[in-house]
Design an enzyme around this catalytic site. Sequence first.
Site, PDB file in Angstrom:
ATOM      1  N   VAL A  61       0.874  -1.178   0.000  1.00 18.27           N
ATOM      2  CA  VAL A  61       0.000   0.000   0.000  1.00 18.27           C
ATOM      3  C   VAL A  61       0.911   1.227   0.000  1.00 18.27           C
ATOM      4  O   VAL A  61       1.729   1.397   0.916  1.00 18.27           O
ATOM      5  CB  VAL A  61      -0.942   0.026   1.228  1.00 18.27           C
ATOM      6  CG1 VAL A  61      -1.796   1.288   1.219  1.00 18.27           C
ATOM      7  CG2 VAL A  61      -1.834  -1.224   1.249  1.00 18.27           C
ATOM      8  N   HIS A  77       2.994   4.124   5.937  1.00 19.43           N
ATOM      9  CA  HIS A  77       2.393   3.577   7.159  1.00 19.43           C
ATOM     10  C   HIS A  77       3.459   2.898   7.987  1.00 19.43           C
ATOM     11  O   HIS A  77       4.412   2.322   7.465  1.00 19.43           O
ATOM     12  CB  HIS A  77       1.252   2.607   6.830  1.00 19.43           C
ATOM     13  CG  HIS A  77       1.626   1.532   5.853  1.00 19.43           C
ATOM     14  ND1 HIS A  77       1.700   1.761   4.497  1.00 19.43           N
ATOM     15  CD2 HIS A  77       1.959   0.235   6.040  1.00 19.43           C
ATOM     16  CE1 HIS A  77       2.067   0.640   3.885  1.00 19.43           C
ATOM     17  NE2 HIS A  77       2.236  -0.301   4.806  1.00 19.43           N
TER      18      HIS A  77
HETATM   19  P1  5GP Z   1       2.670  -3.110   3.443  1.00 19.77           P
HETATM   20  O1  5GP Z   1       2.613  -4.483   2.804  1.00 19.77           O
HETATM   21  O2  5GP Z   1       2.417  -2.038   2.397  1.00 19.77           O
HETATM   22  O3  5GP Z   1       3.859  -2.842   4.284  1.00 19.77           O
HETATM   23  O4  5GP Z   1       1.455  -3.080   4.467  1.00 19.77           O
HETATM   24  C1  5GP Z   1       0.140  -2.934   4.057  1.00 19.77           C
HETATM   25  C2  5GP Z   1      -0.726  -3.521   5.133  1.00 19.77           C
HETATM   26  O5  5GP Z   1      -2.048  -3.053   4.940  1.00 19.77           O
HETATM   27  C3  5GP Z   1      -0.784  -5.037   5.134  1.00 19.77           C
HETATM   28  O6  5GP Z   1      -0.314  -5.546   6.380  1.00 19.77           O
HETATM   29  C4  5GP Z   1      -2.263  -5.347   4.886  1.00 19.77           C
HETATM   30  O7  5GP Z   1      -2.714  -6.458   5.637  1.00 19.77           O
HETATM   31  C5  5GP Z   1      -2.941  -4.063   5.283  1.00 19.77           C
HETATM   32  N1  5GP Z   1      -4.180  -3.776   4.561  1.00 19.77           N
HETATM   33  C6  5GP Z   1      -4.389  -3.908   3.214  1.00 19.77           C
HETATM   34  N2  5GP Z   1      -5.634  -3.520   2.893  1.00 19.77           N
HETATM   35  C7  5GP Z   1      -6.223  -3.125   4.057  1.00 19.77           C
HETATM   36  C8  5GP Z   1      -7.523  -2.621   4.361  1.00 19.77           C
HETATM   37  O8  5GP Z   1      -8.397  -2.435   3.504  1.00 19.77           O
HETATM   38  N3  5GP Z   1      -7.783  -2.336   5.678  1.00 19.77           N
HETATM   39  C9  5GP Z   1      -6.849  -2.529   6.653  1.00 19.77           C
HETATM   40  N4  5GP Z   1      -7.226  -2.220   7.910  1.00 19.77           N
HETATM   41  N5  5GP Z   1      -5.609  -2.993   6.392  1.00 19.77           N
HETATM   42  C10 5GP Z   1      -5.298  -3.290   5.111  1.00 19.77           C
END
Ligand code: 5GP
Length: 114
Positions: free
Chosen positions: A96, A100
Amino acid sequence: MTDCLFCKVYKKEIDAEIVYEDGNVIGFKDINPQAKTHLLFIHKTHSENINQMVRISSSQLNQVFSGIEKYTNENGIEDNGFRLVTNVGASAGQSVFHTHIHLLSGERLGRFGS
Ligand code: 5GP
Ligand code: ZN
């Protein structure tokens, strides 16, 4: 950004379990938790990753970490111990592209690595 998933979260256009909110920052539960407590902290201003956030305004970083300090301090997570992770780029696992910080806690965490 209109098409950004986490911009939609802070604008409450999609549902999330929000655990912390102030004027600049929100914290919410990860939809696919990797630990007993797995939260995501974001700034309400869009940036793609932590380096871009610092380039735009390092005070945003300060505001995100102040939110994390307040939440963890007030909810016993600081006492329990916690880990912060942020992924930059797809090869590091970023999926994403709104900056974050993952907050993991609530159990004995394993070592991280590849
Ligand atoms: P990344 O992989 O970018 O470091 O972390 C993205 C995080 O966002 C993942 O741990 C995934 O589970 C979480 N995530 C993806 N889509 C959503 C969503 O629609 N709602 C929530 N609460 N978390 C999400
Ligand atoms: Zn965004």
